[in-house]
Write a protein that holds these residues in place. Sequence first.
Motif, PDB file in Angstrom:
ATOM      1  N   PHE A  53     -13.111  28.267 -14.395  1.00 54.68           N
ATOM      2  CA  PHE A  53     -12.507  29.215 -15.325  1.00 54.68           C
ATOM      3  C   PHE A  53     -13.608  30.103 -15.900  1.00 54.68           C
ATOM      4  O   PHE A  53     -14.786  29.741 -15.872  1.00 54.68           O
ATOM      5  CB  PHE A  53     -11.807  28.470 -16.468  1.00 54.68           C
ATOM      6  CG  PHE A  53     -10.577  27.717 -16.033  1.00 54.68           C
ATOM      7  CD1 PHE A  53      -9.452  28.399 -15.591  1.00 54.68           C
ATOM      8  CD2 PHE A  53     -10.537  26.332 -16.075  1.00 54.68           C
ATOM      9  CE1 PHE A  53      -8.309  27.715 -15.189  1.00 54.68           C
ATOM     10  CE2 PHE A  53      -9.392  25.639 -15.676  1.00 54.68           C
ATOM     11  CZ  PHE A  53      -8.283  26.340 -15.231  1.00 54.68           C
ATOM     12  N   TYR A  54     -13.184  31.259 -16.450  1.00 51.90           N
ATOM     13  CA  TYR A  54     -14.157  32.167 -17.078  1.00 51.90           C
ATOM     14  C   TYR A  54     -14.478  31.680 -18.480  1.00 51.90           C
ATOM     15  O   TYR A  54     -13.591  31.516 -19.320  1.00 51.90           O
ATOM     16  CB  TYR A  54     -13.595  33.589 -17.107  1.00 51.90           C
ATOM     17  CG  TYR A  54     -13.512  34.198 -15.725  1.00 51.90           C
ATOM     18  CD1 TYR A  54     -14.648  34.749 -15.122  1.00 51.90           C
ATOM     19  CD2 TYR A  54     -12.324  34.199 -15.016  1.00 51.90           C
ATOM     20  CE1 TYR A  54     -14.582  35.283 -13.843  1.00 51.90           C
ATOM     21  CE2 TYR A  54     -12.253  34.732 -13.729  1.00 51.90           C
ATOM     22  CZ  TYR A  54     -13.387  35.266 -13.153  1.00 51.90           C
ATOM     23  OH  TYR A  54     -13.320  35.782 -11.889  1.00 51.90           O
ATOM     24  N   ASN A 114      -7.279  32.812 -19.215  1.00 49.62           N
ATOM     25  CA  ASN A 114      -7.606  32.271 -17.886  1.00 49.62           C
ATOM     26  C   ASN A 114      -6.331  31.982 -17.095  1.00 49.62           C
ATOM     27  O   ASN A 114      -6.225  32.335 -15.922  1.00 49.62           O
ATOM     28  CB  ASN A 114      -8.449  31.001 -18.023  1.00 49.62           C
ATOM     29  CG  ASN A 114      -9.936  31.287 -18.015  1.00 49.62           C
ATOM     30  OD1 ASN A 114     -10.486  31.707 -17.003  1.00 49.62           O
ATOM     31  ND2 ASN A 114     -10.594  31.069 -19.139  1.00 49.62           N
TER      32      ASN A 114
END
Length: 235
Positions: free
Chosen positions: A89-90, A98
């Motif tokens: 995930f970011y 996300n």
Amino acid sequence: MSDIMLEIQKLNKSYRRRKIIDNLNMTVYKGDIYGFLGANGEGKTTTIRMITSLIKADSGDIIINGKSIKNGKNEAIKNIGAMVEAPKFYENMSGYENLELMAKIMPGVSDLDIQNVLGLVGLKDRGRDKFKEYSMGMKQRLGIANALLGDPKLIILDEPSNGLDPYGMKEINNLVVSLAKRCDKTFIISSHLLHEMEGICNRIGILHSGKLCIEGEVRALINDNKVENLEELFF
Ligand code: ATP
């Protein structure tokens, strides 16, 4: 209608002539919490990557909810939600953002669906916090929320308690049991910890030398003293 959710038939996979998966057969029934066990390096992730069509098998078939991945990969894998290895995930986006990004490639997933899966994994109030502020357990729970997006029937979690302390492990395992009950899902959970899986799974399969050396109901295997004799496979 069949009561089988996933059937693996004579599956084979080699890497550079080294056989990793060797004529593997496996059956997961609808409603199972199926523990896919094996020591490190036995090929659990490789198998899961084939089930989810991230990699191709050399031969054999995988049938998901009655549909073979050979005769229509997309139709078959739309029944699956998966968390394979550590979810990516970011860091600077929130949990919600996300999932919103993931949902962009999934037709029909609404804002309400995202809120719903965040609620199911206990992240309703933390959905707007940045991913980097999440604890390890929350990160794993967001991975599970991602797997639940689109309401697939079969959820596959690859070592979901990896890297968690005993409390975090328990939390994830309790979550799986409650999701299976509340949401009518079938789960496959991979792990190298036999005793962890005994507590939450109704069925297990143990991968050894590319095939399942044992598969069946946990209770029956324990009653027959079959599980205890297998401990040595995990070291
Ligand atoms: P772990 O619990 O450690 O993740 P695992 O049971 O999931 O183990 P896999 O990750 O599937 O096992 O790996 C099985 C074997 O295949 C290992 O020996 C691994 O080194 C090898 N392997 C996996 N992917 C590749 C690849 N892309 N190229 C070459 N060998 C690979």
